[in-house]
Scaffold this active site. Structure first.
Site: not given
Length: 622
Positions: A455, A431, A427, A556-557, A123, A424, A429, A342, A110
């Site tokens: 990330s 993400d 069944k 990234s989520q 961001p 879901k 994931s 960030h 950074y």
């Protein structure tokens, strides 16, 4: 989220190792937000890291390359190999610090990053569109925003914020104490992070003009009627466009550091800069975005650019100060969002704050107007002085920011077909499902697998940041090839391959979030070699390492409860960025690439991703 600057940050090692500051987030704030103690971030077993590393690079290499990489890795971890001695030294650092990675990471990834922070590392966030029927509506909403942030600040400072948990494990809350009152001060080679625990004023920018507004007096926050009148007064005093001094913060960091020195030396500018540094946050009152900006873009995509850069120097790019950790943005055409620097924190704590603001504003929608007050605190106008040299620097910075704004191509959309609840039910994931959809999207567009970064947060450990999830796997590539092969008609076989790909990714996520990923361990070993002026091991010069860390798909989520999303640019010139907010019944996406790259196309990526998600859902029902 740290992936934005990971690659270029890694290349900065040799330049800044000697300037690394010992300052950490825990040392620059007196706040103690963790009610339960946290374990240290572990140093993974060297042989396990080597095994995981080889598995992660295999789908990116041909047979000869892989054989050579395997030899290099085996030599690296052998009893007499340099990796073993570096590992032992890293373990000693683990014993002597609360987090072996944090000070290194803060500086190399950074504060030592020299490219402009806009697009590359800071961001943006785009909130749900608002509707203002008259000018006063924006003033009222801005007052609500300020009050919401001040209330949130009180909650954090009072220690009333509950410690977040993953199942029964507590998470590090220190990042919440670093959002407000923090500032990145430019300096040659490596910037400084400074923080004010007891900030009592904010900076409001309007038409490039700077104003200081004291929002906390005698330990009490101004009421919204007073704030609303103060904002109305600021807007009326900003009819004349100010000189866009703030655009200097959008230049590369070394140039900005030089210009920062010039700016401080002139008149009372040093005092103004100090007021900005010590403020709680910045509120940017933007101009409306003209209709021509929407010619081939939807509202979400246009707003993403507004949050990242201010659109351009003719609009709102001069109405920013990018060194401040948070800049909230609001404009009379209904935009609400923010940009965040960030260095001090990851995206999730910022998203929690943003949701708090949106919830508060929404709860006040029936308040048609603030009551008029006869007395209100009049904001202090902070007027920078310039000279020919500073004016020239402003023009140069404007060119840099305008070029970045023209180059970044945003394609943001809400995927309405289904959300995480539907995934879901199958069944799976959510993400991992979304990540594999990105994999097949990239493969269809480029006929090769990406070096794919996701990330992973490490907040279950003391003073920790992120780990890289290397989403590309043998299973994901096999599925992507079959999925995009028109000759492959066996849907049951495709479903089985998809399930294997999703499960493989889910395992990678579990390893990374437990501090057992590949990249940060290899990073630590490399930092030991560089800080001790040792010869750089062959592993870091090998094609496997350079190719697998050239992340042409960065993702990234960042979950929000509101219909908001975070956005950012790619980390390589020929790459894509993709941030997403998976909600119960929809998924918000922010996709990006650079117009200057002829091989990438954000619109095609977004459309192909839509198709992949729908087809994968159909496969899951087979």
């Amino acid at each position: 989220m740290s992936c934005f600057i990971y690659i270029l940050g890694m290349r900065m090692y040799s330049k800044i190792c000697n300037t690394i500051s010992k300052m950490s987030r825990a040392q620059i704030t007196t706040l103690k937000l963790n009610k339960q103690e946290l374990p240290k971030q572990p140093v993974p077993d060297l042989k396990l890291t080597a095994k995981r590393y080889l598995k992660s690079v295999e789908p990116l290499l041909n047979e000869n390359e892989y054989c050579n990489t395997k030899r290099i890795v085996e030599e690296f971890i052998s009893e007499n190999g340099c990796g073993s001695s570096l590992h032992q030294k890293l373990l000693k650092r683990y014993d002597n610090t609360d987090n072996w990675m944090s000070a290194w990471w803060l500086n190399t990834a950074y504060l030592g990053y020299r490219a402009p922070v806009i697009v590359n590392s800071s961001p943006g966030t785009v909130g749900p569109p608002l509707k203002f029927n008259r000018k006063e509506d924006m003033y009222i909403t801005a007052a609500h925003l300020i009050k919401a942030v001040c209330d949130y600040n009180d909650m954090v400072k009072s220690g009333k914020m509950k410690q977040e948990m993953i199942r029964n494990e507590p998470l590090d809350m220190q990042q919440y104490g670093m959002i407000l009152g923090t500032h990145r001060r430019p300096a040659p080679k490596c910037d400084q992070l400074i923080h004010t625990d007891d900030a009592k004023h904010i900076i409001i920018m309007c038409n490039n003009n700077f104003f200081k507004l004291d929002v906390i007096k005698n330990s009490c926050t101004l009421n919204e009627n007073e704030i609303g009148e103060a904002i109305k007064d600021i807007v009326s005093r900003s009819q004349t466009k100010g000189k866009p001094v703030g655009i200097l913060t959008g230049n590369d960091r070394d140039t900005w550091a030089e210009n920062h020195c010039l700016l401080k030396e002139k008149g009372h500018n040093e005092k103004i800069i100090k007021e900005i540094e010590q403020s709680m946050f910045i509120l940017c009152l933007d101009k409306e975005i003209p209709k021509e900006s929407y010619q081939d873009k939807n509202n979400a995509s246009v707003r993403a650019l507004q949050s990242l850069t201010g659109s351009n120097s003719d609009l709102n790019a001069g109405n920013r100060w990018h060194d401040k950790t948070v800049q909230f943005i609001i404009s009379p055409d209904g935009f609400i969002g923010l940009e965040y620097e960030h260095s001090p924190c990851e995206g999730v704590p910022v998203a929690v704050l943003h949701d708090h603001i949106i919830k508060y504003i929404t709860s006040k929608l029936n308040d048609a107007r603030c009551n008029r007050v006869n007395t209100y605190p009049r904001a202090e106008c902070l007027k920078f002085e310039t000279n020919d040299e500073i004016d020239c620097a402003i023009k140069n910075a404007a060119c840099v920011v305008d070029n970045l704004s023209k180059d970044i191509d945003m394609e943001c959309f809400t995927f309405n077909e289904f959300g995480k609840n539907e995934i879901k039910k199958c069944k799976l994931s959510p993400d991992s499902f979304i990540q594999i959809a990105m994999q097949v999207t990239y493969y269809k567009l480029h006929n090769k697998p990406p070096a794919h970064y996701e990330s992973a947060g490490l907040r279950r450990f003391q003073n920790a940041r992120t780990e890289c999830i290397r989403s590309t796997s043998i299973e994901s590539v096999s599925f992507a090839k079959a999925f995009n092969d028109n000759k492959c008609r066996d849907e049951k076989q495709l479903k089985e391959m998809m399930l294997k790909a999703v499960d493989a990714h889910k395992k990678l996520v579990s390893e990374a979030t437990l501090g057992q990923g590949v990249d940060r361990h290899l990073y630590g070993l490399k930092m030991i070699a560089l800080t001790e002026s040792l010869q750089l091991p062959e592993l870091y010069k090998d094609v496997a390492y350079t190719r697998s860390t050239y992340f042409n798909l960065t993702s990234s989520q960042v979950p929000y409860k509101s219909s908001s999303f975070m956005c950012y640019g790619p980390v390589v010139p020929d790459g894509y960025g993709c941030c997403y907010n998976p909600r119960s019944d929809d998924i918000l996406f922010a996709c990006s690439s650079f117009n200057s790259c002829k091989e990438t196309n954000t619109k095609e990526f977004a459309e192909t991703l839509r198709q992949a998600l729908c087809r994968m859902r159909n496969l899951s029902l087979v």
